[in-house]
Design a protein around this motif. Structure first.
Motif, PDB file in Angstrom:
ATOM      1  N   ARG A  52      20.162  37.418  17.181  1.00 22.01           N
ATOM      2  CA  ARG A  52      20.912  36.382  16.289  1.00 22.01           C
ATOM      3  C   ARG A  52      22.348  36.731  16.375  1.00 22.01           C
ATOM      4  O   ARG A  52      23.293  35.703  16.505  1.00 22.01           O
ATOM      5  CB  ARG A  52      20.450  36.653  14.856  1.00 22.01           C
ATOM      6  CG  ARG A  52      19.195  35.767  14.457  1.00 22.01           C
ATOM      7  CD  ARG A  52      18.723  35.906  13.073  1.00 22.01           C
ATOM      8  NE  ARG A  52      18.304  37.250  12.615  1.00 22.01           N
ATOM      9  CZ  ARG A  52      18.434  37.565  11.228  1.00 22.01           C
ATOM     10  NH1 ARG A  52      19.061  36.560  10.411  1.00 22.01           N
ATOM     11  NH2 ARG A  52      17.926  38.683  11.087  1.00 22.01           N
ATOM     12  N   GLU A  59      12.339  35.163  13.115  1.00 21.18           N
ATOM     13  CA  GLU A  59      13.460  35.141  12.469  1.00 21.18           C
ATOM     14  C   GLU A  59      14.567  34.456  13.593  1.00 21.18           C
ATOM     15  O   GLU A  59      15.329  33.408  13.345  1.00 21.18           O
ATOM     16  CB  GLU A  59      14.156  36.311  12.211  1.00 21.18           C
ATOM     17  CG  GLU A  59      14.218  37.473  12.909  1.00 21.18           C
ATOM     18  CD  GLU A  59      14.644  38.615  12.471  1.00 21.18           C
ATOM     19  OE1 GLU A  59      15.731  38.899  12.808  1.00 21.18           O
ATOM     20  OE2 GLU A  59      14.114  39.321  11.691  1.00 21.18           O
ATOM     21  N   VAL A  60      14.071  34.639  14.809  1.00 21.18           N
ATOM     22  CA  VAL A  60      15.115  34.112  15.936  1.00 21.18           C
ATOM     23  C   VAL A  60      14.695  32.713  16.376  1.00 21.18           C
ATOM     24  O   VAL A  60      15.454  31.724  16.234  1.00 21.18           O
ATOM     25  CB  VAL A  60      14.943  34.920  17.145  1.00 21.18           C
ATOM     26  CG1 VAL A  60      15.464  34.448  18.447  1.00 21.18           C
ATOM     27  CG2 VAL A  60      15.462  36.257  16.890  1.00 21.18           C
ATOM     28  N   THR A  78      16.182  30.480  13.655  1.00 24.88           N
ATOM     29  CA  THR A  78      17.558  30.266  13.955  1.00 24.88           C
ATOM     30  C   THR A  78      17.686  29.239  14.957  1.00 24.88           C
ATOM     31  O   THR A  78      18.504  28.251  14.868  1.00 24.88           O
ATOM     32  CB  THR A  78      18.261  31.516  14.293  1.00 24.88           C
ATOM     33  OG1 THR A  78      18.065  32.495  13.344  1.00 24.88           O
ATOM     34  CG2 THR A  78      19.717  31.439  14.446  1.00 24.88           C
ATOM     35  N   VAL A  86      24.119  32.504  11.199  1.00 26.91           N
ATOM     36  CA  VAL A  86      22.574  33.133  11.489  1.00 26.91           C
ATOM     37  C   VAL A  86      22.107  33.898  10.750  1.00 26.91           C
ATOM     38  O   VAL A  86      21.181  34.854  11.106  1.00 26.91           O
ATOM     39  CB  VAL A  86      22.934  33.745  13.021  1.00 26.91           C
ATOM     40  CG1 VAL A  86      23.346  32.577  14.185  1.00 26.91           C
ATOM     41  CG2 VAL A  86      23.724  34.712  13.026  1.00 26.91           C
ATOM     42  N   GLN A 133      17.762  40.973  14.690  1.00 27.19           N
ATOM     43  CA  GLN A 133      19.167  40.825  14.251  1.00 27.19           C
ATOM     44  C   GLN A 133      20.098  40.694  15.304  1.00 27.19           C
ATOM     45  O   GLN A 133      21.216  40.002  15.274  1.00 27.19           O
ATOM     46  CB  GLN A 133      19.577  42.050  13.328  1.00 27.19           C
ATOM     47  CG  GLN A 133      18.879  41.791  12.037  1.00 27.19           C
ATOM     48  CD  GLN A 133      18.825  42.985  10.945  1.00 27.19           C
ATOM     49  OE1 GLN A 133      19.109  44.313  11.808  1.00 27.19           O
ATOM     50  NE2 GLN A 133      19.145  42.746   9.753  1.00 27.19           N
TER      51      GLN A 133
END
Ligand SMILES: Nc1ncnc2c1ncn2[C@@H]1O[C@H](COP(=O)(O)OP(=O)(O)OP(=O)(O)O)[C@@H](O)[C@H]1O
Ligand SMILES: [Mg+2]
Lengths: 240, 220
Positions: free
Chosen positions: A144, A174-175, A178, A124, A141
């Motif tokens: 993730r 970013e999530v 993922t 991740v 973060q």
């Protein structure tokens, strides 16, 4: 596969899910959309047995989630879940967060568990953060990290409950990235989401919930382009 | 020839030893009561958290009584009435029993607060990973809740250590009782109480320092 039949859920006298029938196949990505309070989160909780149900059934790969004899702790290993609030364990490093459940639930050795954890964190994009405490991670973060923690149990299914709703806008991407990666790897996913772009681009089907009823379900093209239900059209007009 | 001098300046190095020993007895009765009381208190706190109305009707009022009746009254009552039901306990044992229950009553509330501090979402996340109820309690609730209420627990522990002075009313020669004995003999209350105070300080200061350093380490 996940099979939901005539599922009814009450909180006291409040009828929250009113007879849901839904099948989710292996490899499928299903997005669940709908107004606040329509029962989307409750549906996920009923699927992994965090909430009891009052009528109907939920089966995961043929096992009845709510049957008396079911080993729910074992079954939940098949059902990774990611919440709106990421719930990192604050007293553990990123690596320990991910390694904990493989160690105590699956009985892996410490070295094995850490190996799995490091692998999932790299997966991740947190390979640089193994020994960092959650307080030093951004919301994106930490979310993730929560995904890696769930993946470390090697689940067959992943349930996402508004995984990006609590994030600052600049961290949402970013999530979602993922989640998109997991979908491409063939993970079976049920994603409760308010991200219509994600629902349209990534999912195989989209389900629209309205006041405890699954009003409509179909491919994204149908839901977003040619919705049959008046409620669906109204909801989509408002979120866009 | 000079009886007054020997009477008023009777404080000898031996007396310091006497006070030191008494301080050790304070330490011993405190450590015993605080450890057993904490274990019991955590258990009661868990019952208060899980037991809902059943606990609210049974455990909670009993703990309330021990928390609100002054310790000195509990000690005297217990020491004088225990023999009636066939319990012949010396002052030390009576002190340990009452201080332990008193600690447990205080720690129960602290522990319940600790469990509440962890919160349902965190515990659901743990359970969603396949942890059992007990694994969640042991690996998530205990460390997270424990740290949240650790300062409150240190407060309880230091308080109980000071309150252990009350066991002196039963005749147990701990630090306060020893000071009283010496004051009667030497007529030097100021000196002796200062020394006794220094002993109390010496007992609690390392604990608060250690606690502070732990908290600092956890805060990172
Ligand atoms: N533990 C609970 N006790 C009582 N009522 C609850 C509980 N959890 C949810 N509800 C109620 O059930 C209904 C459905 O809640 P749910 O959280 O499933 O909605 P949702 O679709 O996920 O909404 P949102 O988009 O706000 O997350 C709401 O009316 C909510 O108030
Ligand atoms: Mg919700």
């Amino acid at each position: 596969m996940i099979q939901i039949r005539d599922l009814h859920k009450y909180f006291g006298t409040l009828h929250v899910l009113k007879g849901i029938d839904l099948d989710v196949d292996k490899g499928e990505v299903l997005s669940v959309i709908g107004a606040s309070g329509s029962g989307k989160s409750t549906l996920l909780y009923c699927i992994n047995g965090l909430e009891p149900i009052q009528q109907g059934s939920v089966e995961v790969d043929g096992t009845d989630v709510h049957a008396k004899g079911t080993d729910i702790n074992k079954l939940r290993q098949q059902l990774g879940m990611v919440f709106q609030q990421w719930n990192s364990f604050p007293h553990l490093t990123a690596l320990e967060n991910v390694a904990l459940a493989p160690k105590i639930v699956k009985g892996k050795s410490k070295a094995e568990a850490r190996e799995i954890a490091a692998q999932q964190l790299k997966h991740v994009g947190l390979g640089e953060k193994l020994d960092v405490y959650p307080s030093a991670l951004s919301g994106g973060q930490q979310q993730r990290l929560a995904i890696a923690r769930a993946l470390a149990m090697e689940p067959e299914y992943m349930l996402f409950d508004e995984a990006t709703s609590a994030l600052d806008p600049e961290l949402v991407g970013e999530v979602l990235e993922t989640m998109r990666m997991l979908a491409e790897e063939g993970m079976t996913m049920i994603c409760v989401t308010h991200e219509m772009g994600f629902a349209r681009d990534v999912s195989d089907r989209v389900a629209f919930f309205h006041q405890g009823v699954m009003e409509e379900i179909g491919p994204p093209a149908q839901i977003f382009g040619d919705a049959q239900s008046e409620h669906t059209r109204k909801f989509l007009a408002n979120v866009r | 020839m000079e009886p007054t001098i020997s009477f008023f300046s009777g404080f000898t190095p031996n007396d310091l030893l006497f006070l030191g020993e008494a301080a050790l007895r304070t330490l011993w009765i405190s450590v015993l009561s605080i450890s057993i009381g904490t274990v019991l208190g955590v258990f009661f706190g868990w019952i208060l958290f899980e037991g809902k109305w059943a606990a609210a009707l049974t455990v909670a009022p009993v703990l309330d009584i021990f928390r609100s009746v002054p310790l000195i009254i509990q000690l005297v009552l217990f020491y004088n009435f225990a023999p009636i039901v066939g319990l012949n306990l010396d002052p030390f044992a009576s002190g340990v029993v009452i201080l332990t229950i008193y600690t447990a009553a205080l720690v129960a509330n602290v522990a319940r607060g600790g469990i509440e501090a962890v919160g349902t979402p965190m515990r659901r996340a743990a359970r969603s990973l396949g942890m059992s109820y007990w694994q969640d309690l042991r690996h998530v609730v205990l460390p997270i809740g424990g740290r949240a209420v650790f300062p409150a627990w240190v407060g309880v522990a230091l308080g109980v250590m000071k309150d252990s002075a009350l066991v002196s009313v039963l005749g147990y020669v701990e630090l306060l009782k020893a000071s009283q004995i010496l004051i009667t003999r030497t007529q030097e209350p100021f000196l002796i109480l200062s020394i006794a105070g220094a002993f109390y300080f010496a007992l609690s200061y390392p604990i608060s320092r250690y606690a502070a350093s732990l908290e600092k380490r956890w805060a990172q």
